[in-house]
Design a protein around this motif. Structure first.
Motif, PDB file in Angstrom:
ATOM      1  N   ARG A 136      56.100  28.421  59.774  1.00 60.86           N
ATOM      2  CA  ARG A 136      56.704  29.567  59.088  1.00 60.86           C
ATOM      3  C   ARG A 136      56.054  30.904  59.457  1.00 60.86           C
ATOM      4  O   ARG A 136      56.709  31.927  59.460  1.00 60.86           O
ATOM      5  CB  ARG A 136      56.633  29.355  57.565  1.00 60.86           C
ATOM      6  N   GLU A 168      53.740  34.429  59.394  1.00 63.11           N
ATOM      7  CA  GLU A 168      53.373  35.462  58.418  1.00 63.11           C
ATOM      8  C   GLU A 168      54.519  35.855  57.492  1.00 63.11           C
ATOM      9  O   GLU A 168      54.296  36.496  56.473  1.00 63.11           O
ATOM     10  CB  GLU A 168      52.894  36.717  59.159  1.00 63.11           C
ATOM     11  N   LYS A 169      55.735  35.528  57.850  1.00 65.89           N
ATOM     12  CA  LYS A 169      56.892  35.997  57.076  1.00 65.89           C
ATOM     13  C   LYS A 169      57.233  35.081  55.906  1.00 65.89           C
ATOM     14  O   LYS A 169      58.285  35.222  55.296  1.00 65.89           O
ATOM     15  CB  LYS A 169      58.113  36.109  57.998  1.00 65.89           C
ATOM     16  N   VAL A 170      56.346  34.178  55.574  1.00 63.79           N
ATOM     17  CA  VAL A 170      56.651  33.231  54.498  1.00 63.79           C
ATOM     18  C   VAL A 170      56.798  33.964  53.163  1.00 63.79           C
ATOM     19  O   VAL A 170      56.102  34.960  52.890  1.00 63.79           O
ATOM     20  CB  VAL A 170      55.536  32.173  54.403  1.00 63.79           C
ATOM     21  N   HIS A 171      57.731  33.498  52.356  1.00 63.08           N
ATOM     22  CA  HIS A 171      57.935  34.093  51.031  1.00 63.08           C
ATOM     23  C   HIS A 171      57.012  33.400  50.022  1.00 63.08           C
ATOM     24  O   HIS A 171      56.790  32.186  50.125  1.00 63.08           O
ATOM     25  CB  HIS A 171      59.392  33.916  50.602  1.00 63.08           C
ATOM     26  N   ARG A 201      51.222  37.835  48.024  1.00 58.83           N
ATOM     27  CA  ARG A 201      51.512  39.118  48.683  1.00 58.83           C
ATOM     28  C   ARG A 201      50.242  39.936  48.924  1.00 58.83           C
ATOM     29  O   ARG A 201      50.202  40.764  49.853  1.00 58.83           O
ATOM     30  CB  ARG A 201      52.504  39.925  47.840  1.00 58.83           C
ATOM     31  N   PRO A 237      48.160  38.937  53.674  1.00 59.22           N
ATOM     32  CA  PRO A 237      47.880  39.928  54.743  1.00 59.22           C
ATOM     33  C   PRO A 237      46.388  40.085  55.027  1.00 59.22           C
ATOM     34  O   PRO A 237      45.996  40.290  56.174  1.00 59.22           O
ATOM     35  CB  PRO A 237      48.484  41.221  54.167  1.00 59.22           C
ATOM     36  N   TYR A 247      45.260  37.160  57.167  1.00 59.28           N
ATOM     37  CA  TYR A 247      45.779  37.269  58.540  1.00 59.28           C
ATOM     38  C   TYR A 247      45.007  38.323  59.336  1.00 59.28           C
ATOM     39  O   TYR A 247      44.801  38.168  60.542  1.00 59.28           O
ATOM     40  CB  TYR A 247      47.275  37.587  58.521  1.00 59.28           C
TER      41      TYR A 247
END
Length: 241
Positions: A145, A147-150, A213, A217, A220
């Motif tokens: 998935r 970095e764009k995972v919800h 949220r 980040p 990462y």
């Protein structure tokens, strides 16, 4: 080569012990608690051997230790709330960002270190494996998935593992305290802990929705700082050739 042979040897020893357990002991005399404990230690040994074979930098080791320490602190702070802790979610997040290997090591380390406060026992290897598998599977999910995972996806993932963790640990309780070992007693062991499993799953969902949220980040960014890139330098001699 020697390490690969050692891995194969461990697997053969495990299979051999399984065969001996079935062949030499009648089912009513076989101590499944001890047998499963030996198999679990061998499985953990294979994971640690694989980690030892990998090229792990000192920065990655420091990161694994830091994330494990954070999860341990979370377990201690939330100790008054039965099974409602951020520990599993932090292991999940570590595995999701840094991969299956780091995730498993964070999970296994959390079990050993935190049990210095909560008590070591035969349940520790089971917790090491259960939390390690949370981190490892989260790492595989993270590779898919990215970095764009919800946050909702990690919440669902955490909810599923909240129950799987409970059923895994219930298996240890069933093997060590229930008699006879059959489907009825296995279901009874799981039914007795259903509210603890619900609490664990609920905690994973809430922490995933509240913290993902903000934390994702940051982790990462740490991962990008740890990533090294190799560049090929073409010398004049190589160019002339």
């Amino acid at each position: 080569m020697k390490r690969k042979l050692l891995s194969v040897l461990l697997i053969l020893v495990t299979v051999g012990l399984a065969w001996l357990a079935y062949a030499l002991w009648p089912s009513e005399d076989l101590n499944w608690a001890v047998t499963s404990f030996v198999f679990l230690l061998l499985a953990l040994g294979l994971f640690y051997l694989r980690f030892e074979r990998a090229k792990v930098s000192s920065k990655e080791m420091a990161l694994i230790a830091s994330l494990a320490a954070l999860a341990v602190v979370g377990r201690i702070i939330f100790a008054p709330f039965p099974n409602f802790k951020p520990t599993s979610y932090l292991i999940l997040l570590a595995g999701y960002v840094f991969g299956p290997r780091a995730g498993f090591m964070v999970g296994a380390t959390v079990a050993v270190i935190s049990n210095m406060f909560f008590g070591q026992g035969p349940w520790t290897p089971w917790q090491m494996m259960a939390w390690g598998l949370i981190g490892a599977t989260a790492g595989l999910y993270g590779r898919w998935r990215g970095e764009k995972v919800h946050p909702l996806e990690l919440a669902v993932f955490g909810a599923v593992w909240g129950f799987l963790f409970g059923w895994f640990m219930n298996t240890w309780v069933w093997l060590t305290t229930f008699y006879p070992l059959n489907l009825t007693t296995f279901l009874a062991a799981n039914a007795a802990s259903v509210w603890f499993d619900v609490s664990h799953a609920t905690a994973n969902v809430l922490f995933a929705l509240l913290l993902t949220r903000s934390f994702l980040p940051i982790l990462y960014r740490f991962r990008k700082k740890l990533t090294t890139t190799s560049l090929e330098v073409q010398t004049d001699v190589e160019t002339k050739n």
